[in-house]
Design an enzyme around this catalytic site. Sequence first.
Site, PDB file in Angstrom:
ATOM      1  N   ASN A 170      30.849 -42.564  41.011  1.00 24.53           N
ATOM      2  CA  ASN A 170      31.492 -42.262  39.777  1.00 24.53           C
ATOM      3  C   ASN A 170      32.610 -43.122  39.251  1.00 24.53           C
ATOM      4  O   ASN A 170      32.874 -43.251  38.236  1.00 24.53           O
ATOM      5  CB  ASN A 170      32.288 -40.732  40.076  1.00 24.53           C
ATOM      6  CG  ASN A 170      33.136 -40.979  41.101  1.00 24.53           C
ATOM      7  OD1 ASN A 170      32.920 -41.435  42.256  1.00 24.53           O
ATOM      8  ND2 ASN A 170      34.500 -40.407  41.139  1.00 24.53           N
TER       9      ASN A 170
ATOM     10  N   GLY B 171      32.894 -40.407  49.163  1.00 26.35           N
ATOM     11  CA  GLY B 171      31.780 -39.469  48.772  1.00 26.35           C
ATOM     12  C   GLY B 171      31.941 -38.096  48.940  1.00 26.35           C
ATOM     13  O   GLY B 171      32.964 -37.663  49.176  1.00 26.35           O
TER      14      GLY B 171
ATOM     15  N   GLU C 254      37.153 -40.479  52.230  1.00 20.69           N
ATOM     16  CA  GLU C 254      37.674 -40.075  50.851  1.00 20.69           C
ATOM     17  C   GLU C 254      36.820 -38.985  50.584  1.00 20.69           C
ATOM     18  O   GLU C 254      35.756 -39.512  49.911  1.00 20.69           O
ATOM     19  CB  GLU C 254      38.149 -41.127  49.983  1.00 20.69           C
ATOM     20  CG  GLU C 254      39.028 -42.142  50.479  1.00 20.69           C
ATOM     21  CD  GLU C 254      40.528 -41.739  50.518  1.00 20.69           C
ATOM     22  OE1 GLU C 254      40.824 -40.600  49.877  1.00 20.69           O
ATOM     23  OE2 GLU C 254      41.226 -42.531  51.169  1.00 20.69           O
TER      24      GLU C 254
ATOM     25  N   CYS D 258      37.066 -37.278  41.781  1.00 22.43           N
ATOM     26  CA  CYS D 258      37.234 -36.334  43.092  1.00 22.43           C
ATOM     27  C   CYS D 258      38.485 -35.522  42.998  1.00 22.43           C
ATOM     28  O   CYS D 258      38.756 -34.458  43.221  1.00 22.43           O
ATOM     29  CB  CYS D 258      37.530 -37.460  44.238  1.00 22.43           C
ATOM     30  SG  CYS D 258      38.639 -38.660  43.912  1.00 22.43           S
TER      31      CYS D 258
ATOM     32  N   GLU E 150      43.819 -45.045  51.772  1.00 21.17           N
ATOM     33  CA  GLU E 150      43.465 -46.080  50.986  1.00 21.17           C
ATOM     34  C   GLU E 150      44.797 -46.477  50.142  1.00 21.17           C
ATOM     35  O   GLU E 150      45.630 -45.662  49.979  1.00 21.17           O
ATOM     36  CB  GLU E 150      42.273 -45.951  50.029  1.00 21.17           C
ATOM     37  CG  GLU E 150      41.176 -45.696  50.933  1.00 21.17           C
ATOM     38  CD  GLU E 150      39.691 -46.006  50.259  1.00 21.17           C
ATOM     39  OE1 GLU E 150      39.821 -45.680  49.072  1.00 21.17           O
ATOM     40  OE2 GLU E 150      38.950 -46.652  50.995  1.00 21.17           O
TER      41      GLU E 150
END
Length: 504
Positions: A156, A236, A258, A292, A470
């Site tokens: 994405n 993902g 994530e 997300c 992250e």
Amino acid sequence: MLTTTEPPPDEICVGGIWRRGGGAVLSPYDPATGERITTVTGADTTDVDEAAAAAEHAAADPRWRGLLPHERARVLHRIADAVEREAATLAALQTRDTGKTLTETAALVASAVGTFRYTAAALETSDDALTTPRGPHLTMTVQEPYGVVGAITPWNSPIASDAQKLAPALAAGNAVLLKPAAWTPLVALALGRIVTQVLDAAGLPPGLLSVLPGDGRTVGDAVVRDPRVGMVSFTGGTDTGRGIAAIAAQKLMPVSLELGGKSPTIVFPDADLEHTVAGVLYGIFSSSGQSCVAGSRVFVAREIYDEVLDALDSATRALRVGPGTDPRTQVAPLVHHRHRDAVAAMVEQARADGARVVCGGRVPNDPDLAGGAYYLPTILDGLGPDAAICRQEVFGPVAVVLPFDGEDDLVAQANSTVYGLAAGIWTADHRRAWRVARRVLAGTVWINTYKQFSIATPFGGMGESGLGTEKGRPGIRTYSRTRSVFWGMAEEPLAWAGWSGGGR
Ligand code: NAD
């Protein structure tokens, strides 16, 4: 360097060598038209094995292992400069590969540049710690690389998520096996070419970076299972992440995950309507909802429900749907026709479950858009928080609007999914905003704004939205292990039961 928007040659990067992969042929195509861009022969498990062997050598090579932090920072700055020089080409390539608007892909490339720069600066200003001694010794902790890191990214936001892993993993002194998604390999390959050129020019060992596009269940799985890979950073879907975590548990290997989300956007009666409508629409319909953190559940206080729903409806109908290359486009095609069809099927199921389609809910009629993977921005209402579409991630331009009665009801509904990635709160009352922000389970909360990011601000999920961090300084630590050293300073030998020295 890249000089045109023409597709790159059919080569992947295995252990620093650009050559044809040994795996299945991938056919990235332009989702705005359905036209194939090129073919890429992906990696196979032998390529992964070769890449891991080269990465292990490169990570241990004194030319890399021996670099001081400020020297590694210089390499990252050079990568940032090189990516910036190619920004327009990379954005155009990503728009072709993913369908995203050029405005968005330009922002993603700028974000990748910023990530390399920020990481370089953080590296250069990082401190190993001399901890307070509690005995006759000096105690220090140092950060050390894992060696070989597997970085697995989704389709994405390719260049931004690739850079988000690559920059801190290199900063920490690792070698990286980058596994981009099979639908969108082109930008990761273009980024990989830039990075390997910079690494080569700096005289660094080959194998510090491999780019291994291919099917997740074979190529991605081989990266995760490889015994030389000491840490995996994955972005993902939640089910994929859970499978990776299970393998990591067997290897006792750290992972950063994530994962998905079903994020609530909450509208209180005192919210500024103009800001709220703009923010809610941006939160769900930018990137065509393929984000997300998409604000896919919109909770509206019952007393303003009809007014807000009307405003969202008319603003959504005014959004411009079109190809990512048209500067007027706000909602571009989805990444792939198969994904568009999956989104459409979820809306049909919601309809069958009793949803009212306020707007959208179908493919556009415009003949100019007929070949593309388009889906109209869609608002549904009339469902309770337990409906399937209120619990499952759609990853498309679909918002469900739900009423709430008071804060306790709101918090119960907002927290009723397995996810905890992000939340938005629209209110003029800062005390309420703070109170609700702490009660709603979400790794990131936006108050009177939505979907804003900063490489300086840590990002991570709660619940089934993931684990680990992250971005920010903690995001660099994700890619290193902490070790401690005690330096004895005692004048006398250690006192030791039954033996107090003697002899020599
Ligand atoms: P996905 O889980 O299908 O694939 C992600 C990556 O994992 C791809 O490169 C894929 O090839 C690989 N993969 C698939 N199966 C694998 C396996 N068994 N072993 C190793 N690798 C494997 O996800 P997707 O459809 O590409 O992306 C959409 C998902 O990503 C959504 O759920 C979205 O919420 C999530 N996402 C999360 C974030 C975040 O930061 N939390 C950001 C972007 C996307």
